[in-house]
Design an enzyme around this catalytic site. Structure first.
Site, PDB file in Angstrom:
ATOM      1  N   ASP A 100     -67.138 142.147  58.164  1.00  0.00           N
ATOM      2  CA  ASP A 100     -65.859 141.115  57.962  1.00  0.00           C
ATOM      3  C   ASP A 100     -64.269 141.399  57.335  1.00  0.00           C
ATOM      4  OD1 ASP A 100     -64.161 138.642  59.569  1.00  0.00           O
ATOM      5  OD2 ASP A 100     -65.538 137.130  57.998  1.00  0.00           O
ATOM      6  N   ASP A 113     -64.605 133.456  53.276  1.00  0.00           N
ATOM      7  CA  ASP A 113     -64.540 132.184  53.989  1.00  0.00           C
ATOM      8  C   ASP A 113     -65.314 131.570  53.688  1.00  0.00           C
ATOM      9  OD1 ASP A 113     -64.541 133.370  56.195  1.00  0.00           O
ATOM     10  OD2 ASP A 113     -62.699 133.532  55.874  1.00  0.00           O
ATOM     11  N   GLN A 142     -55.478 139.647  44.966  1.00  0.00           N
ATOM     12  CA  GLN A 142     -54.925 138.547  46.488  1.00  0.00           C
ATOM     13  C   GLN A 142     -53.579 137.958  45.906  1.00  0.00           C
ATOM     14  OE1 GLN A 142     -59.109 137.338  48.088  1.00  0.00           O
ATOM     15  NE2 GLN A 142     -58.488 139.498  49.288  1.00  0.00           N
ATOM     16  N   HIS A 199     -66.316 134.259  64.874  1.00  0.00           N
ATOM     17  CA  HIS A 199     -67.108 134.395  64.056  1.00  0.00           C
ATOM     18  C   HIS A 199     -68.147 134.685  65.758  1.00  0.00           C
ATOM     19  CE1 HIS A 199     -63.551 133.154  61.166  1.00  0.00           C
ATOM     20  NE2 HIS A 199     -64.432 133.846  60.017  1.00  0.00           N
TER      21      HIS A 199
END
Length: 572
Positions: free
Chosen positions: A409, A336, A282, A314
């Site tokens: 997620d 992340d 990515q 979140h």
């Protein structure tokens, strides 16, 4: 001889000349006919490889910039194949001047195909926010490039057939077999070179420019080396000049690729780009995070985390799922570290396994000061164990009943490679990995913007044998730049959830978010609540959660079928 006998002899002589193999001198070749045919077939091989690289480059870049890889591949390939037929018909009029026509076509194809990626990216980056009549500008340009490249590729075969027959006449079936054998083998090499060599080593822009350079050199060398005597006085200097001019354009563009990419990134993401690069899996771009600027994280052009709104997202994803047992937690995606930050706030958590497909984002979350500060230095917590792997394949090897909580997620579902992570088979694997009483939390995209996709996720989770509770969380309407999706894509986790797909926006020109949608699931009907003994979220309460659940249920779209690996249903 005279009369009918002499005329018959003349006709027989002409027939012998037309059917007999021509020696090198009479055909105007500098080599023997066998060598000449071999060199033409090598040219066919190279041109076919370049042509397929152009096709794959357009598909890949369009999927990245516009979204929905299945749609983009269908548009590019169907338009290109149609244009190839038109180009083949048009080339019939050029057979008398086959050599010069082939040289000109190869120069044009190298220029158009080689520069297509840079031009398409420039239009997306610098004009993507214009809107109005230019809303579909990148899509129209994609079709135009597909049409032009297809026309030029289609014109190659009739001209090459004419050239190969000029060297030595043979039956049409044999000539076609030789030609297409070289063409198909070249296509195989080009098709393998693009994903395994050009894309990871050179990138889309430089890879396309290099392909154009190889294309124009091969075409020019074939015509000027073998068929120079077929060219007129003007063609003998115009064709080399055109070849050199195309090489100069492609070389100049290649030298400026670095500066161009930096300028394009600033146009897309704003002037605060701090980190930008590809990992082979990515592209990772990090903006802001210094001098009071909000931090934004982009993966493959899609906003994954925005400093203004990420906590609201979140907390809503994690805390309702941890209202029950939560000793062992699995996070799918979330490299992340922001979802892990919320999980690790719960003292009852003993172990967190995080499965992220891209190593670049994990490395950045560990080492970048601004991002690691935002995620609360989650990777420094010994309870967190990160693995780089495909979530689907990883779950196939996961032990049964291993986790009390699974948190998905991931980016929103779509008809792309990511759709398998929202398929019934995937949730079947999640169900197997859940311990008795375990819970699954799924980010299912924006409710208000894409209710059918949201409720398709819910139907798919139910089809896997889990019971569900849905809720949506308002994304807020803070003024100023906020997170949002890239054109043609649904907003990703942590992105501005309310921005529907649309090519009149870029990730840096986001609009205020509207909502995020979530699905909470377990084997028994889950109860939406917060853990009374756990840490209190900053942006969520039990009363607000109940109201958010009622708001989500009001958007219900009944009768939707679940999405599966072979029948993805997230395209609308």
């Amino acid at each position: 001889m005279s009369g009918p006998e002499s005329s018959g002899a003349a006709r027989a002589a002409v027939a012998r000349v037309r059917t007999a193999p021509c020696p090198a001198g009479r055909a105007g070749l500098p080599v023997r006919p066998g060598t000449g045919r071999f060199l033409v077939l090598v040219g066919v091989f190279v041109c076919a490889a370049c042509g397929l690289v152009y096709e794959l480059e357009l598909v890949a870049l369009a999927s990245y910039l516009i979204g929905d890889s299945v749609t983009q591949a269908s548009v590019v390939l169907s338009v290109m194949v149609f244009a190839m037929g038109i180009g083949s018909l048009a080339a019939k009029r050029l057979r008398r001047h086959a050599a010069v026509a082939f040289g000109v076509i190869e120069a044009a194809l190298a220029l158009v195909g080689g520069c297509s990626a840079m031009v398409l990216y420039a239009v997306f980056a610098f004009t993507g926010g214009w809107g109005g009549v230019w809303t579909d500008g990148p899509r129209c340009l994609l079709v135009a490039f597909s049409l032009a490249i297809g026309l030029l590729i289609g014109a190659e075969v009739p001209l090459l057939m004419e050239l190969i027959q000029r060297i030595r006449r043979q039956d049409a079936g044999g000539a076609v077999a030789d030609l297409f054998a070289a063409d198909y083998v070249g296509a195989l090499v080009g098709g393998l070179a693009f994903p395994f060599l050009l894309l990871p080593r050179l990138g889309q822009l430089t890879g396309a420019l290099l392909t154009g350079a190889v294309n124009v050199v091969a075409g020019g060398a074939l015509v000027l080396g073998l068929f120079r005597r077929d060219l007129g006085p003007r063609g003998r200097w115009l064709l080399p000049a055109a070849t050199l001019a195309v090489l100069a354009v492609l070389g100049t563009a290649a030298a400026l690729v670095g500066d161009f990419e930096r300028a394009a990134r600033q146009a897309v993401y704003g002037a605060g780009v701090r980190v930008a690069g590809g990992t082979g899996v990515q592209e990772v771009v990090l903006t802001g995070g210094t001098r009071g600027r909000p931090l934004s994280l982009f993966l493959d052009g899609r906003l994954r985390a925005g400093g203004r709104d990420e906590r609201r997202y979140h907390e809503a994803l994690v805390h309702p799922a941890l209202a029950g047992p939560h000793t062992r937690v699995l996070i799918l995606g979330g490299g992340d570290g922001l979802a892990a930050r919320e999980v690790l706030r719960h003292p009852g958590v003993a172990r967190v396994d995080l499965v992220e497909p891209g190593p670049g984002i994990v490395r950045l979350a560990r080492t970048d000061p601004a991002l690691s500060r935002l995620n609360g230095h989650a990777y420094a917590d010994p309870r967190l164990h990160a693995t780089t792997a495909d979530a689907f394949q990883w779950l196939r090897g996961a032990p049964p009943s291993a986790y009390d909580v699974v948190i998905e997620d991931l980016p929103d579902p779509g008809i792309t490679a990511g759709a398998k992570l929202y398929a019934e088979e995937f949730y079947g694997l999640v169900r197997r990995a859940l311990a008795p009483g375990g819970r699954l939390a799924v980010h299912a995209g924006p409710v208000s913007a894409r209710p059918r996709a949201f409720w398709t996720v819910e139907a798919t989770v139910r089809a896997a044998g889990l019971r569900t509770a849905v809720y949506r969380v308002d994304g807020g309407a803070q003024p100023g730049p906020g997170p949002g999706p890239r054109p043609g894509h649904d907003p990703g986790p942590g992105a501005g959830p309310g921005a529907a797909a649309g090519s009149d926006r870029t990730a840096a020109r986001a609009r205020p978010p509207a909502d995020w949608g979530f699905v909470l699931a377990s084997r028994a009907t889950p109860v939406l609540r917060l853990d009374p003994r756990g840490p209190r979220p900053h942006t969520l309460t039990d009363a607000a959660l109940a109201a958010d659940a009622r708001a989500a249920r009001r958007t219900c779209v009944p009768g939707l079928l679940p999405s599966t690996l072979v029948s993805p249903r997230y395209g609308d």
